[in-house]
Write a protein that holds these residues in place. Structure first.
Motif, mmCIF file in Angstrom:
data_model
loop_
_atom_site.group_PDB
_atom_site.id
_atom_site.type_symbol
_atom_site.label_atom_id
_atom_site.label_comp_id
_atom_site.label_asym_id
_atom_site.label_seq_id
_atom_site.Cartn_x
_atom_site.Cartn_y
_atom_site.Cartn_z
ATOM 1 N N THR A 1 0.847 -1.199 0.000
ATOM 2 C CA THR A 1 0.000 0.000 0.000
ATOM 3 C C THR A 1 0.880 1.247 0.000
ATOM 4 N N VAL A 2 0.457 2.252 -0.735
ATOM 5 C CA VAL A 2 1.137 3.559 -0.691
ATOM 6 C C VAL A 2 0.718 4.223 0.617
ATOM 7 N N VAL A 3 1.705 4.522 1.489
ATOM 8 C CA VAL A 3 1.340 5.134 2.778
ATOM 9 C C VAL A 3 1.653 6.627 2.808
ATOM 10 N N ASP A 4 2.478 7.085 1.863
ATOM 11 C CA ASP A 4 2.775 8.526 1.810
ATOM 12 C C ASP A 4 3.338 8.836 0.429
ATOM 13 N N ILE A 5 3.289 10.106 0.073
ATOM 14 C CA ILE A 5 3.961 10.541 -1.166
ATOM 15 C C ILE A 5 4.775 11.776 -0.791
ATOM 16 N N VAL A 6 6.075 11.708 -1.004
ATOM 17 C CA VAL A 6 6.931 12.850 -0.673
ATOM 18 C C VAL A 6 7.559 13.363 -1.961
ATOM 19 N N GLU A 7 8.050 14.607 -1.919
ATOM 20 C CA GLU A 7 8.603 15.169 -3.144
ATOM 21 C C GLU A 7 9.923 15.849 -2.868
ATOM 22 N N ASN A 8 10.954 15.496 -3.628
ATOM 23 C CA ASN A 8 12.244 16.174 -3.562
ATOM 24 C C ASN A 8 12.798 16.112 -4.985
ATOM 25 N N GLU A 9 12.395 17.044 -5.793
ATOM 26 C CA GLU A 9 12.642 17.081 -7.242
ATOM 27 C C GLU A 9 11.818 16.048 -7.983
ATOM 28 N N ILE A 10 11.714 14.853 -7.433
ATOM 29 C CA ILE A 10 10.870 13.808 -8.035
ATOM 30 C C ILE A 10 9.955 13.276 -6.930
ATOM 31 N N LYS A 11 8.793 12.773 -7.352
ATOM 32 C CA LYS A 11 7.862 12.252 -6.337
ATOM 33 C C LYS A 11 8.250 10.831 -5.948
ATOM 34 N N THR A 12 8.215 10.551 -4.664
ATOM 35 C CA THR A 12 8.462 9.187 -4.179
ATOM 36 C C THR A 12 7.230 8.695 -3.431
ATOM 37 N N ALA A 13 6.729 7.545 -3.866
ATOM 38 C CA ALA A 13 5.637 6.898 -3.119
ATOM 39 C C ALA A 13 6.271 6.019 -2.053
ATOM 40 N N ILE A 14 5.903 6.225 -0.812
ATOM 41 C CA ILE A 14 6.433 5.396 0.276
ATOM 42 C C ILE A 14 5.492 4.199 0.438
ATOM 43 N N LEU A 15 6.050 3.005 0.305
ATOM 44 C CA LEU A 15 5.241 1.779 0.383
ATOM 45 C C LEU A 15 5.414 1.135 1.752
ATOM 46 N N ASP A 16 4.460 0.297 2.132
ATOM 47 C CA ASP A 16 4.548 -0.340 3.467
ATOM 48 C C ASP A 16 5.393 -1.617 3.422
ATOM 49 N N SER A 17 6.483 -1.583 2.685
ATOM 50 C CA SER A 17 7.374 -2.727 2.542
ATOM 51 C C SER A 17 8.756 -2.158 2.229
ATOM 52 N N ALA A 18 9.757 -3.034 2.213
ATOM 53 C CA ALA A 18 11.115 -2.578 1.919
ATOM 54 C C ALA A 18 11.851 -3.672 1.177
ATOM 55 N N THR A 19 12.646 -3.282 0.197
ATOM 56 C CA THR A 19 13.385 -4.313 -0.527
ATOM 57 C C THR A 19 14.360 -5.012 0.421
ATOM 58 N N GLU A 20 14.978 -4.234 1.293
ATOM 59 C CA GLU A 20 16.007 -4.822 2.153
ATOM 60 C C GLU A 20 15.434 -5.926 3.054
ATOM 61 N N ALA A 21 14.183 -5.783 3.437
ATOM 62 C CA ALA A 21 13.565 -6.768 4.328
ATOM 63 C C ALA A 21 12.748 -7.823 3.580
ATOM 64 N N HIS A 22 12.133 -7.452 2.459
ATOM 65 C CA HIS A 22 11.131 -8.341 1.843
ATOM 66 C C HIS A 22 11.454 -8.769 0.413
ATOM 67 N N ARG A 23 12.409 -8.106 -0.200
ATOM 68 C CA ARG A 23 12.722 -8.442 -1.607
ATOM 69 C C ARG A 23 14.196 -8.107 -1.803
ATOM 70 N N LEU A 24 15.013 -8.795 -1.048
ATOM 71 C CA LEU A 24 16.410 -8.416 -0.884
ATOM 72 C C LEU A 24 17.196 -8.385 -2.189
ATOM 73 N N ASP A 25 16.878 -9.286 -3.118
ATOM 74 C CA ASP A 25 17.675 -9.355 -4.349
ATOM 75 C C ASP A 25 17.524 -8.114 -5.229
ATOM 76 N N THR A 26 16.406 -7.386 -5.051
ATOM 77 C CA THR A 26 16.227 -6.120 -5.768
ATOM 78 C C THR A 26 17.430 -5.219 -5.479
ATOM 79 N N LEU A 27 17.841 -5.257 -4.234
ATOM 80 C CA LEU A 27 18.925 -4.399 -3.747
ATOM 81 C C LEU A 27 20.285 -5.029 -4.048
ATOM 82 N N LEU A 28 20.375 -6.318 -3.740
ATOM 83 C CA LEU A 28 21.652 -7.041 -3.844
ATOM 84 C C LEU A 28 22.159 -7.058 -5.283
ATOM 85 N N TYR A 29 21.238 -7.259 -6.224
ATOM 86 C CA TYR A 29 21.628 -7.384 -7.626
ATOM 87 C C TYR A 29 21.268 -6.137 -8.447
ATOM 88 N N ASN A 30 20.774 -5.124 -7.756
ATOM 89 C CA ASN A 30 20.393 -3.883 -8.437
ATOM 90 C C ASN A 30 19.475 -4.170 -9.630
#
Ligand SMILES: Cc1ncc(COP(=O)(O)O)c(C=O)c1O
Length: 381
Positions: free
Chosen positions: A254-283
């Motif tokens: 779920t999108v829990v927030d939307i922040v903006e710093n030059e580009i919009k970022t949707a903050i999701l209620d999950s994290a690659t580091e905790a739940h989808r580690l290979d996204t981060l590990l293998y870029n």
């Protein structure tokens, strides 16, 4: 529509395994087995959500493992043939697995020499070989990388050990979608180790052969495997992980927030580091079902962890995202549920299976007590 309403009631984040999609992959695996005579054992390191093993069991021959715990799980919850491989066994480990596995595969000749007497008469003995060539796009996952510790290289083989062995395992592919590249690797393996194979009963060619990828020439693969098995008079095995569960599972967030710093970022209620580690590990950026290539509204899909660079991907949408909106992150089964961790104390995704008839069944859910228990069970007194 009925199913959509049901899934909307589920609390995010959660994994949703789709039985229909899983069976589609498994039917291809079945065809490969029939055409080639190869046996297929599920690589538990990739996927070991045993709640859906009843769906997979009728199609595959058993499991392969990377540790005694995976051996136990394969034996208890899957059955069939249990292959026990580990990069490094302690003597206790060998005792733990030897009575519940069918094949015990050592990573080195030193381990084979040290422990073969504990295995003989109980399980079929194997050794991992390293052909020094591989198909892997990323060095981190390349078994033939410089100084690799995985398996015995041709130059280091002591031919005498083959008197102890029934079989060998050679893992040399990672997400290999090109049958011709695999066939060239097979030729190299035959050239390097062929004379040894003729003394063996079985050869496992490891995982990483992406035979369920759309357009993969399964018939060509099957013909080559059958010919290889006949040439060396061995029973061939493959150890698929990713090929079995690819594109079967969404991580729903779920999108829990939307922040903006030059580009919009949707903050999701999950994290690659905790739940989808290979996204981060293998870029390797994730894909979002709801996104659209030419969408007008672009967002970073940001994780809710504290790690500054933790993001799922950049995605565009036809309409603006809203807080509270659900998104589906595709292809989220392989090397995800087996790697879940409690970093930042982020709520671990529940795991559901959508059955063929549309019903959604809960396989696992995690709570504060699970988080707390992994950290300590007792206080210092
Ligand atoms: C020895 C071995 N077998 C099988 C596999 C499964 O590979 P995949 O999930 O790519 O099919 C791996 C993956 O690293 C492996 O190391």
């Amino acid at each position: 529509m009925r199913n959509e309403m049901k899934s909307l009631q589920l609390k995010t984040p959660y994994f949703l395994i789709d039985e229909n999609k899983l069976i589609k992959n498994l039917e291809i695996a079945k065809k490969l087995k029939e055409l080639s005579g190869v046996k297929l054992v599920l690589a538990l390191k990739c996927f070991s959500t045993w709640g859906v093993f009843d769906i997979i069991k009728p199609y595959l021959d058993g499991t392969t493992s990377s540790s005694p715990f995976e051996v136990k799980l394969g034996h208890e919850m899957f059955g069939g043939e249990t292959h026990a491989y580990s990069v490094g066994y302690s003597e206790d480990d060998v005792h733990e697995v030897v009575d519940i596995c069918d094949k015990l595969i050592f990573n080195s000749q030193s381990q084979l020499i040290a422990y073969h007497h504990l295995v003989e008469g109980k399980a079929s003995l194997g050794l991992r070989l390293n052909p020094g060539v591989s198909y892997a796009k990323q060095d981190l996952a390349n078994p033939a990388r410089q100084f690799s510790r995985l398996g015995v290289h041709a130059d280091n083989i002591d031919p005498k050990v083959f008197a102890l062995l029934d079989g060998v395992m050679i893992h040399m592919n990672c997400e290999n979608k090109d049958v011709d590249v695999f066939l060239r690797l097979l030729d190299t393996v035959s050239d390097k180790f062929g004379t040894y194979f003729n003394q063996l009963k079985w050869v496992s060619l490891g995982g990483g052969v992406f035979f369920t990828w759309p357009g993969y020439d399964v018939q060509k693969l099957a013909r080559a495997l059958r010919a290889f098995g006949a040439r060396h008079t061995v029973q061939l095995y493959l150890e698929p992980g990713e090929a079995i569960i690819t594109n079967t599972t969404d991580l729903v967030v779920t999108v829990v927030d939307i922040v903006e710093n030059e580009i919009k970022t949707a903050i999701l209620d999950s994290a690659t580091e905790a739940h989808r580690l290979d996204t981060l590990l293998y870029n390797e950026p994730a894909s979002i079902v709801e996104s659209s290539n030419n969408g007008e509204y672009t967002y970073v899909m940001g994780s809710c962890s504290c790690l500054a660079g933790d993001q799922f991907c950049v995605a565009s949408f036809d309409t603006q995202l809203n807080i509270g909106q659900r998104l589906h992150i595709t292809d989220s089964a392989g090397y995800t549920m087996v790697k879940l961790n409690w970093f930042n104390g982020i709520r671990m995704p529940s795991i559901y299976c959508q059955r063929e008839n549309g019903n959604i069944q809960l396989l696992n859910s995690f709570h504060y007590q699970d988080f707390k228990r992994t950290l300590s069970q007792w206080s210092v007194s």
